[in-house]
Design a protein around this motif. Structure first.
Motif, short mmCIF file in Angstrom:
data_model
loop_
_atom_site.label_atom_id
_atom_site.label_comp_id
_atom_site.label_asym_id
_atom_site.label_seq_id
_atom_site.Cartn_x
_atom_site.Cartn_y
_atom_site.Cartn_z
N LYS A 33 -22.19 23.90 -9.82
CA LYS A 33 -22.24 22.83 -8.82
C LYS A 33 -22.35 23.14 -7.36
CE LYS A 33 -19.29 19.92 -11.68
NZ LYS A 33 -17.72 19.23 -11.60
N LYS A 34 -23.64 22.61 -6.82
CA LYS A 34 -23.75 23.02 -5.54
C LYS A 34 -23.24 21.77 -4.51
CE LYS A 34 -27.85 25.91 -5.82
NZ LYS A 34 -29.25 26.06 -5.41
N ASN A 35 -22.49 22.02 -3.42
CA ASN A 35 -21.99 20.94 -2.70
C ASN A 35 -23.03 20.78 -1.47
OD1 ASN A 35 -20.27 19.43 -1.18
ND2 ASN A 35 -18.72 20.75 -0.89
N THR A 36 -23.85 19.55 -1.50
CA THR A 36 -24.69 19.25 -0.64
C THR A 36 -24.29 18.35 0.38
OG1 THR A 36 -25.36 17.26 -1.97
CG2 THR A 36 -26.53 19.45 -2.48
N THR A 37 -23.12 18.04 0.36
CA THR A 37 -22.24 17.28 1.45
C THR A 37 -21.78 17.88 2.58
OG1 THR A 37 -20.26 17.14 0.50
CG2 THR A 37 -21.92 15.62 -0.35
N LYS A 38 -21.77 19.43 2.63
CA LYS A 38 -21.42 19.95 3.78
C LYS A 38 -22.34 19.54 4.84
CE LYS A 38 -19.26 24.01 1.73
NZ LYS A 38 -19.24 25.62 1.61
N ARG A 39 -21.75 19.38 6.22
CA ARG A 39 -22.38 19.12 7.33
C ARG A 39 -21.95 20.35 8.34
NH1 ARG A 39 -19.59 13.95 6.82
NH2 ARG A 39 -18.03 15.11 7.56
N PRO A 40 -22.94 20.65 9.06
CA PRO A 40 -22.85 21.93 9.98
C PRO A 40 -21.70 21.59 10.68
CG PRO A 40 -24.80 20.54 10.61
CD PRO A 40 -24.41 20.13 9.11
N LYS A 41 -20.60 22.48 11.22
CA LYS A 41 -19.62 22.16 12.17
C LYS A 41 -20.37 22.45 13.76
CE LYS A 41 -15.88 23.14 9.04
NZ LYS A 41 -14.48 23.75 8.74
N PRO A 42 -19.72 21.45 14.32
CA PRO A 42 -20.19 21.71 15.86
C PRO A 42 -19.44 23.04 16.48
CG PRO A 42 -18.30 19.99 15.63
CD PRO A 42 -18.58 20.61 14.32
N ASP A 43 -20.10 23.52 17.65
CA ASP A 43 -19.87 24.51 18.34
C ASP A 43 -18.60 24.28 18.74
OD1 ASP A 43 -22.07 25.76 17.32
OD2 ASP A 43 -23.21 25.46 19.44
N THR A 44 -18.44 23.04 19.27
CA THR A 44 -17.01 23.23 20.17
C THR A 44 -16.29 22.19 19.47
OG1 THR A 44 -18.09 21.37 21.73
CG2 THR A 44 -18.08 23.63 22.44
N VAL A 45 -15.08 22.20 19.50
CA VAL A 45 -14.14 21.52 18.72
C VAL A 45 -13.07 21.14 19.46
CG1 VAL A 45 -12.48 21.03 16.59
CG2 VAL A 45 -14.96 22.12 16.37
N ALA A 46 -12.47 20.02 19.89
CA ALA A 46 -11.41 19.56 20.63
C ALA A 46 -9.97 19.81 19.60
CB ALA A 46 -11.57 18.44 21.46
N LYS A 72 -17.06 11.04 12.37
CA LYS A 72 -17.60 12.32 12.77
C LYS A 72 -17.28 12.88 14.34
CE LYS A 72 -21.56 11.40 9.92
NZ LYS A 72 -22.72 10.97 9.73
N ILE A 73 -16.20 12.70 14.46
CA ILE A 73 -15.43 13.04 15.83
C ILE A 73 -15.07 14.66 15.55
CG2 ILE A 73 -13.71 12.81 17.52
CD1 ILE A 73 -13.32 10.04 16.43
N PRO A 74 -15.75 15.45 16.28
CA PRO A 74 -15.30 16.90 16.24
C PRO A 74 -13.82 17.13 16.91
CG PRO A 74 -16.91 16.60 18.10
CD PRO A 74 -16.66 15.28 17.47
N VAL A 75 -12.92 16.97 16.17
CA VAL A 75 -11.40 17.28 16.71
C VAL A 75 -10.61 17.95 15.58
CG1 VAL A 75 -10.43 14.99 16.02
CG2 VAL A 75 -9.69 15.90 17.69
N ARG A 76 -9.94 18.82 16.12
CA ARG A 76 -8.70 19.39 15.03
C ARG A 76 -7.61 18.93 15.28
NH1 ARG A 76 -9.13 24.34 17.13
NH2 ARG A 76 -10.83 24.92 15.97
N ILE A 77 -7.11 18.08 14.67
CA ILE A 77 -5.68 17.48 14.47
C ILE A 77 -4.59 18.35 14.25
CG2 ILE A 77 -4.35 15.62 13.56
CD1 ILE A 77 -6.80 14.74 14.83
N VAL A 78 -3.59 18.50 15.16
CA VAL A 78 -2.42 19.40 14.94
C VAL A 78 -1.14 18.79 15.16
CG1 VAL A 78 -1.33 21.59 15.87
CG2 VAL A 78 -3.60 21.27 15.80
N SER A 79 -0.18 18.48 14.22
CA SER A 79 1.04 17.82 14.49
C SER A 79 1.96 18.84 14.68
CB SER A 79 1.27 16.96 12.99
OG SER A 79 1.33 17.76 11.94
N LYS A 80 2.67 18.51 15.70
CA LYS A 80 3.73 19.41 16.17
C LYS A 80 5.09 18.82 15.89
CE LYS A 80 3.48 17.66 20.88
NZ LYS A 80 3.30 18.13 22.38
N PRO A 81 5.98 19.59 15.37
CA PRO A 81 7.40 18.92 15.12
C PRO A 81 8.13 18.58 16.64
CG PRO A 81 7.41 21.41 14.81
CD PRO A 81 6.03 20.77 15.22
N GLY A 82 8.96 17.49 16.39
CA GLY A 82 9.69 17.18 17.52
C GLY A 82 10.81 17.98 17.63
#
Length: 120
Positions: A45-58, A81-91
């Protein structure tokens, strides 16, 4: 196992030898020849839904509430399609507040500290 045999073999002779070894292993472990043929001829199976990742990610750092909440935010960012990396930090937990290794590093009046030191 067949894919690994293809990937690690450097020549066609090695590929056929590696595939034969995989066949022997599977037959020795009770697989029938029919199952071997089915595995070997299985279409990849070929995964054709892969999108290129942006160069800059917030990076978006949010306090951890629940795993579901964090997953919803990730899904929403991907859908829009928002180029963002979500990080959850513990309180901060009560234990970490009470067992701090530097209890005097908190916000205190400087004059109060001078008074404490000069009274000795």
């Amino acid at each position: 196992m067949y894919k690994t045999a293809d990937d690690v073999s450097s020549s066609e002779v090695n590929k056929t030898h590696s595939k034969k070894m995989v066949d022997d292993l599977l037959l020795n472990n009770g697989y029938s020849q029919r199952v071997l043929d089915r595995i070997r001829n299985k279409k990849k199976k070929k995964n054709t839904t892969k999108r290129p990742k942006p160069d800059t990610v917030a990076t978006l750092s949010i306090p951890h509430l629940t795993d579901q909440f964090t997953a919803q935010i990730r899904r929403a960012a991907e859908q829009h399609k928002i180029p963002v990396r979500i990080v959850s930090k513990p309180g901060r937990k009560l234990k970490s507040i009470l067992t701090s290794s530097k209890p005097l590093d908190g916000k205190q009046c400087q004059y109060q500290l001078r008074y404490m030191w000069s009274s000795r």
